[in-house]
Design a protein around this motif. Sequence first.
Motif, PDB file in Angstrom:
ATOM      1  N   ALA A 113      18.974  -5.872   3.665  1.00  0.00           N
ATOM      2  CA  ALA A 113      19.042  -5.399   2.283  1.00  0.00           C
ATOM      3  C   ALA A 113      17.953  -4.355   2.037  1.00  0.00           C
ATOM      4  O   ALA A 113      16.850  -4.473   2.572  1.00  0.00           O
ATOM      5  CB  ALA A 113      18.862  -6.567   1.324  1.00  0.00           C
ATOM      6  N   PRO A 114      18.248  -3.351   1.222  1.00  0.00           N
ATOM      7  CA  PRO A 114      17.230  -2.345   0.911  1.00  0.00           C
ATOM      8  C   PRO A 114      16.166  -2.913  -0.025  1.00  0.00           C
ATOM      9  O   PRO A 114      16.442  -3.789  -0.842  1.00  0.00           O
ATOM     10  CB  PRO A 114      18.028  -1.233   0.233  1.00  0.00           C
ATOM     11  N   ALA A 115      14.960  -2.398   0.130  1.00  0.00           N
ATOM     12  CA  ALA A 115      13.843  -2.799  -0.727  1.00  0.00           C
ATOM     13  C   ALA A 115      12.838  -1.657  -0.797  1.00  0.00           C
ATOM     14  O   ALA A 115      12.796  -0.802   0.080  1.00  0.00           O
ATOM     15  CB  ALA A 115      13.171  -4.056  -0.177  1.00  0.00           C
ATOM     16  N   VAL A 116      12.055  -1.662  -1.871  1.00  0.00           N
ATOM     17  CA  VAL A 116      10.996  -0.668  -2.058  1.00  0.00           C
ATOM     18  C   VAL A 116       9.689  -1.431  -2.208  1.00  0.00           C
ATOM     19  O   VAL A 116       9.629  -2.469  -2.868  1.00  0.00           O
ATOM     20  CB  VAL A 116      11.250   0.206  -3.309  1.00  0.00           C
ATOM     21  N   ILE A 117       8.656  -0.924  -1.588  1.00  0.00           N
ATOM     22  CA  ILE A 117       7.333  -1.523  -1.701  1.00  0.00           C
ATOM     23  C   ILE A 117       6.476  -0.613  -2.570  1.00  0.00           C
ATOM     24  O   ILE A 117       6.323   0.573  -2.271  1.00  0.00           O
ATOM     25  CB  ILE A 117       6.675  -1.690  -0.320  1.00  0.00           C
ATOM     26  N   GLU A 118       5.949  -1.156  -3.656  1.00  0.00           N
ATOM     27  CA  GLU A 118       5.019  -0.416  -4.505  1.00  0.00           C
ATOM     28  C   GLU A 118       3.615  -0.799  -4.056  1.00  0.00           C
ATOM     29  O   GLU A 118       3.284  -1.983  -3.994  1.00  0.00           O
ATOM     30  CB  GLU A 118       5.233  -0.795  -5.970  1.00  0.00           C
ATOM     31  N   CYS A 119       2.809   0.204  -3.703  1.00  0.00           N
ATOM     32  CA  CYS A 119       1.476  -0.057  -3.165  1.00  0.00           C
ATOM     33  C   CYS A 119       0.415   0.729  -3.920  1.00  0.00           C
ATOM     34  O   CYS A 119       0.682   1.813  -4.430  1.00  0.00           O
ATOM     35  CB  CYS A 119       1.386   0.390  -1.708  1.00  0.00           C
ATOM     36  N   GLU A 120      -0.775   0.171  -3.922  1.00  0.00           N
ATOM     37  CA  GLU A 120      -1.954   0.937  -4.319  1.00  0.00           C
ATOM     38  C   GLU A 120      -2.689   1.223  -3.011  1.00  0.00           C
ATOM     39  O   GLU A 120      -3.027   0.306  -2.262  1.00  0.00           O
ATOM     40  CB  GLU A 120      -2.846   0.125  -5.247  1.00  0.00           C
ATOM     41  N   VAL A 121      -2.907   2.510  -2.735  1.00  0.00           N
ATOM     42  CA  VAL A 121      -3.501   2.916  -1.468  1.00  0.00           C
ATOM     43  C   VAL A 121      -4.854   3.565  -1.723  1.00  0.00           C
ATOM     44  O   VAL A 121      -4.984   4.438  -2.587  1.00  0.00           O
ATOM     45  CB  VAL A 121      -2.574   3.912  -0.722  1.00  0.00           C
ATOM     46  N   ASP A 122      -5.854   3.139  -0.980  1.00  0.00           N
ATOM     47  CA  ASP A 122      -7.181   3.754  -1.026  1.00  0.00           C
ATOM     48  C   ASP A 122      -7.124   5.035  -0.189  1.00  0.00           C
ATOM     49  O   ASP A 122      -6.902   4.980   1.018  1.00  0.00           O
ATOM     50  CB  ASP A 122      -8.214   2.789  -0.465  1.00  0.00           C
ATOM     51  N   ILE A 141      -4.367  -0.379   2.152  1.00  0.00           N
ATOM     52  CA  ILE A 141      -3.468  -0.869   1.104  1.00  0.00           C
ATOM     53  C   ILE A 141      -4.183  -1.947   0.308  1.00  0.00           C
ATOM     54  O   ILE A 141      -4.548  -2.994   0.836  1.00  0.00           O
ATOM     55  CB  ILE A 141      -2.152  -1.394   1.703  1.00  0.00           C
ATOM     56  N   ARG A 142      -4.406  -1.639  -0.981  1.00  0.00           N
ATOM     57  CA  ARG A 142      -5.164  -2.540  -1.857  1.00  0.00           C
ATOM     58  C   ARG A 142      -4.269  -3.598  -2.501  1.00  0.00           C
ATOM     59  O   ARG A 142      -4.686  -4.706  -2.744  1.00  0.00           O
ATOM     60  CB  ARG A 142      -5.879  -1.741  -2.953  1.00  0.00           C
ATOM     61  N   SER A 143      -3.065  -3.225  -2.848  1.00  0.00           N
ATOM     62  CA  SER A 143      -2.122  -4.183  -3.437  1.00  0.00           C
ATOM     63  C   SER A 143      -0.715  -3.722  -3.094  1.00  0.00           C
ATOM     64  O   SER A 143      -0.505  -2.569  -2.754  1.00  0.00           O
ATOM     65  CB  SER A 143      -2.297  -4.246  -4.962  1.00  0.00           C
ATOM     66  N   ARG A 144       0.217  -4.654  -3.188  1.00  0.00           N
ATOM     67  CA  ARG A 144       1.604  -4.302  -2.910  1.00  0.00           C
ATOM     68  C   ARG A 144       2.537  -5.273  -3.606  1.00  0.00           C
ATOM     69  O   ARG A 144       2.213  -6.437  -3.815  1.00  0.00           O
ATOM     70  CB  ARG A 144       1.864  -4.274  -1.412  1.00  0.00           C
ATOM     71  N   LYS A 145       3.688  -4.750  -3.967  1.00  0.00           N
ATOM     72  CA  LYS A 145       4.762  -5.549  -4.558  1.00  0.00           C
ATOM     73  C   LYS A 145       6.063  -5.132  -3.897  1.00  0.00           C
ATOM     74  O   LYS A 145       6.284  -3.948  -3.677  1.00  0.00           O
ATOM     75  CB  LYS A 145       4.885  -5.284  -6.061  1.00  0.00           C
TER      76      LYS A 145
END
Length: 169
Positions: free
Chosen positions: A48-57, A161-165
């Motif tokens: 299944a397709p998915a997208v990862i939202e990340c906060e990157v340093d 990668i500081r955070s991810r969803k």
Amino acid sequence: MAGDFQLFPRPGSWLGTGFYLFYRAPGRAAEWARTVADRRRKKVPGIAPAVIECEVDLADTINLLDDSDGHWEALKRLAAGAIGTPRQLGPWSMVFDPSNPELFRNYDDNDLVNAYVDILSQQRPVSSIMAAFIEGAPLFQTSWLYDHSHLCISVLTKDAIRSRKLFEL
């Protein structure tokens, strides 16, 4: 994404080995996720397709959007000594031969960026690379605006990668 992301070498990737992210383009990321899932579903049903939202340093990023650090000149010098006969198609192929399966196999770029990261990493930390890409079709015949252009970040180290969803589509 059940666990940590993995860095798998993929021959022909623009920015070398890394975990690729679209910069502030969730719609473009979703479109790409669907394309990749469709392609992979032929071999592995149920993907299944998915997208990862990340906060990157981005503190230790090779920023190819600006040349104040001299990255472009260093890459040009490295390319002059390393690339003889090109093994990849140029951007003109997006318009003249868009169905060519080798279109987005950027073997020389991949090897060049991986070599540059190796060299630069001996001098300072390198956690990611950021670059702009012309992709897709031009708005009109002589336009430099292409409908799938984007900024891309290739993350090289997990600690960048500081955070991810995860968002399943």
